[in-house]
Design a protein around this motif. Structure first.
Motif, PDB file in Angstrom:
ATOM      1  N   GLN A  43       0.833  -1.201   0.000  1.00 20.14           N
ATOM      2  CA  GLN A  43       0.000   0.000   0.000  1.00 20.14           C
ATOM      3  C   GLN A  43       0.870   1.254   0.000  1.00 20.14           C
ATOM      4  O   GLN A  43       0.594   2.218  -0.720  1.00 20.14           O
ATOM      5  CB  GLN A  43      -0.912  -0.004   1.235  1.00 20.14           C
ATOM      6  N   LEU A 143      -1.619  -5.046  -4.429  1.00 20.74           N
ATOM      7  CA  LEU A 143      -2.715  -4.720  -3.509  1.00 20.74           C
ATOM      8  C   LEU A 143      -3.661  -5.881  -3.247  1.00 20.74           C
ATOM      9  O   LEU A 143      -3.899  -6.235  -2.081  1.00 20.74           O
ATOM     10  CB  LEU A 143      -3.481  -3.496  -4.025  1.00 20.74           C
ATOM     11  N   PHE A 406     -12.177   3.326   2.916  1.00 19.00           N
ATOM     12  CA  PHE A 406     -11.714   2.028   2.431  1.00 19.00           C
ATOM     13  C   PHE A 406     -12.098   0.882   3.362  1.00 19.00           C
ATOM     14  O   PHE A 406     -12.703  -0.096   2.914  1.00 19.00           O
ATOM     15  CB  PHE A 406     -10.202   2.052   2.193  1.00 19.00           C
ATOM     16  N   THR A 410     -14.999  -1.948   2.509  1.00 13.37           N
ATOM     17  CA  THR A 410     -14.627  -3.356   2.462  1.00 13.37           C
ATOM     18  C   THR A 410     -15.518  -4.183   3.375  1.00 13.37           C
ATOM     19  O   THR A 410     -15.992  -5.270   3.005  1.00 13.37           O
ATOM     20  CB  THR A 410     -13.152  -3.536   2.864  1.00 13.37           C
ATOM     21  N   THR A 430     -10.850  -1.721  -4.242  1.00 13.72           N
ATOM     22  CA  THR A 430      -9.593  -1.138  -4.713  1.00 13.72           C
ATOM     23  C   THR A 430      -9.662  -0.795  -6.194  1.00 13.72           C
ATOM     24  O   THR A 430      -9.106   0.215  -6.649  1.00 13.72           O
ATOM     25  CB  THR A 430      -8.425  -2.110  -4.456  1.00 13.72           C
ATOM     26  N   ASN A 434      -9.170   3.198  -7.605  1.00 16.73           N
ATOM     27  CA  ASN A 434      -8.142   3.655  -8.539  1.00 16.73           C
ATOM     28  C   ASN A 434      -8.707   4.060  -9.890  1.00 16.73           C
ATOM     29  O   ASN A 434      -8.249   5.042 -10.490  1.00 16.73           O
ATOM     30  CB  ASN A 434      -7.075   2.569  -8.700  1.00 16.73           C
TER      31      ASN A 434
END
Length: 499
Positions: A43, A143, A406, A410, A430, A434
């Motif tokens: 990360q 990741l 995040f 999750t 993720t 991005n």
């Protein structure tokens, strides 16, 4: 006939483990510290590659003869594009070929293209952008497989929750440290050393990862690799996402009047349509099992996309504001970005505590509030105002959006999908994080190009603010969606109790 030793080793690695102990129980304290550090480095180094791009942006751009923000945005957008586009594919590769193997390859791949990015100083900006795009494949391997390694190594509990919080906390610190070192290299030495240093660090990390991470054993796939990896779905999905993103990020530079931009957008949309047809009707092992998703998944992903799209625009145009409008050097601007590192650490561990006391939907609301408020503060900050007023507060607030969204997203996705799809949750989050960063920069650049007329400092500032206003709109939209989701979760809970 004897089976070759390598084949025997692979067979042993692929057999399921039959034990009641977690892998973490076998670690000594020094090895566990090294293990957590190297997994968190995935990360850290991902975000460091954001910082090393933003800090010396004008210096690198000047070396290549680039000055337009739309052209410079590709340095960041191209990197985020490949991370967001390939994470799901490489997560599936980890399931099939081994998490440690993909994790080590990720560091080595990043090292290779960091080396090329530095060497591009002897060529042109096309090679540099190409290297940045291919750099993103490294974090796309790191990741999802880093998260999978953590999930497989630690049993559920507070310790695992805090380690995941630490994993998230490395994000802002990675970006800050990357920016500081890039500023030092670009001002005191030569900017290519930033990327060559990244190559050296990545090789060292690959070696340490190979030594301290235990192989996670898997069951051999029953179907051929072509079917198990869902190659048709991966090809159409990746192609569609890449083409759409290129169209949106290239349009601010060449304008929408260029026919090839429209063609790229249309062809990309057709590939995405083909992807959905394959996933819904033909794929035996779909890359994204849409049938397993509930309406909650759509809410969560919409919150993540809008929040991180807001963040992607904020971080790029905040640097443009500090560099161009306020005339700060890369080193001074990097120094001003130090507070988010401290704020991010506090936010990450606070989130780790709140996760067991507050509904995740509320944490998501707080996250979107932080994204929106932080962007408002930098958008309205006067050029000649002291750093300690609105700019400082914006830098303190924004990390709470990053480090709350995040883990909350999750967990919410984990609760929304079935047990067999748990590995998909973090990878999907993720991916959206991005890809939304990259796509939002294309939207913001288009708005900026339509607002700005001329090359004066006042016009450039006007363009930066217009892009930030777009980011505020994204954040506000996400806040509205998260509020709606929170209300919906309470309604669902009340209905469940009545039944």
């Amino acid at each position: 006939m004897d089976v070759p030793m390598e084949e025997k080793r692979q067979e042993n690695e692929l057999q399921p483990v039959k034990t009641n102990q977690s892998l973490a129980d076998s670690f000594s304290l020094p090895r566990e510290i090294a293990f957590i550090t190297i997994v968190c480095m995935s990360q850290f180094i991902t975000q460091a590659n954001v910082g090393i791009c933003l800090s010396p942006l004008d210096i690198v751009g000047a070396d290549f003869g680039l000055t337009q923000p739309g052209e410079l945005a590709w340095f960041l957008a191209g990197y985020s594009l490949t991370i967001g586009t390939f994470i799901l594919v490489f997560g599936r590769c980890g399931d099939l070929f081994g998490y440690r193997r993909m994790f080590v390859i990720g560091f080595l791949w990043l090292a290779l293209w960091s080396l090329v990015a530095g060497l591009s100083v002897y060529s042109n900006h096309i090679l540099f952008i190409f290297a940045r795009v291919l750099q993103g494949l490294g974090p796309a391997m790191l990741l999802p497989n880093g998260l999978a390694i953590l999930r497989a190594t630690y049993p559920p509990g507070k310790k695992k929750g805090m380690i995941f919080a630490l994993f998230g906390a490395t994000a802002p610190n990675g970006a800050i440290i990357g920016a500081v070192f890039a500023a030092l290299f670009s001002q005191l030495a030569w900017w290519p050393w930033t990327y060559w240093s990244m190559a050296i660090v990545s090789v060292v990390c690959a070696a340490i990862a190979y030594l301290v991470i235990a192989p996670i054993r898997h069951t051999r796939p029953a179907d051929p690799i072509f079917t198990s990896l869902d190659i048709p779905g991966a090809f159409t999905g990746i192609t569609g996402l890449v083409l759409v993103n290129i169209a949106w990020n290239q349009a601010p530079t060449v304008s929408w009047s260029e026919p090839y931009v429209i063609v790229l957008l249309i062809v990309g949309a057709l590939f995405l349509a083909a992807f959905f047809v394959i996933e819904f009707r033909f794929a035996k092992h779909p890359l994204i099992p849409f049938h397993a998703f509930s309406a909650d998944v759509s809410f969560v992903l919409a919150c993540v996309a809008t929040g991180w799209g807001c963040f992607g625009t904020w971080i790029f145009y905040s640097w443009r504001f500090l560099h161009d409008s306020r005339g700060l050097t890369p080193l001074l601007a990097s120094a001003q970005f130090i507070p988010p590192g401290i704020s991010g650490l506090i936010a990450a561990f606070a989130t780790g505590y709140l996760m067991s006391h507050v509904r995740p939907a509320w944490i998501m609301c707080m996250s979107l509030s932080a994204f929106t408020l932080g962007t408002i503060l930098i958008a309205i900050a006067p050029v000649n105002q002291t750093y300690w007023a609105l700019t400082f507060v914006s830098l303190i607030v924004i990390p709470w959006g990053m480090d709350m969204s995040f883990p909350a997203a999750t967990l919410m996705l984990s609760n929304a999908v079935k047990r067999e799809h748990q590995g998909l949750a973090a990878s999907l989050v993720t991916t959206v994080v991005n890809y939304s960063i990259s796509l939002s920069l294309g939207f913001a650049g288009t708005i900026e190009s339509q607002i700005t007329h001329g090359e004066t400092a006042a016009e450039r500032l006007r363009g930066y603010r217009s892009a930030l206003y777009f980011a505020i709109g994204l954040g506000a939209l996400g806040l509205g969606i998260s509020a709606l989701y929170t209300a919906r979760s309470y309604t669902w809970a009340v209905a469940s109790r009545k039944e």
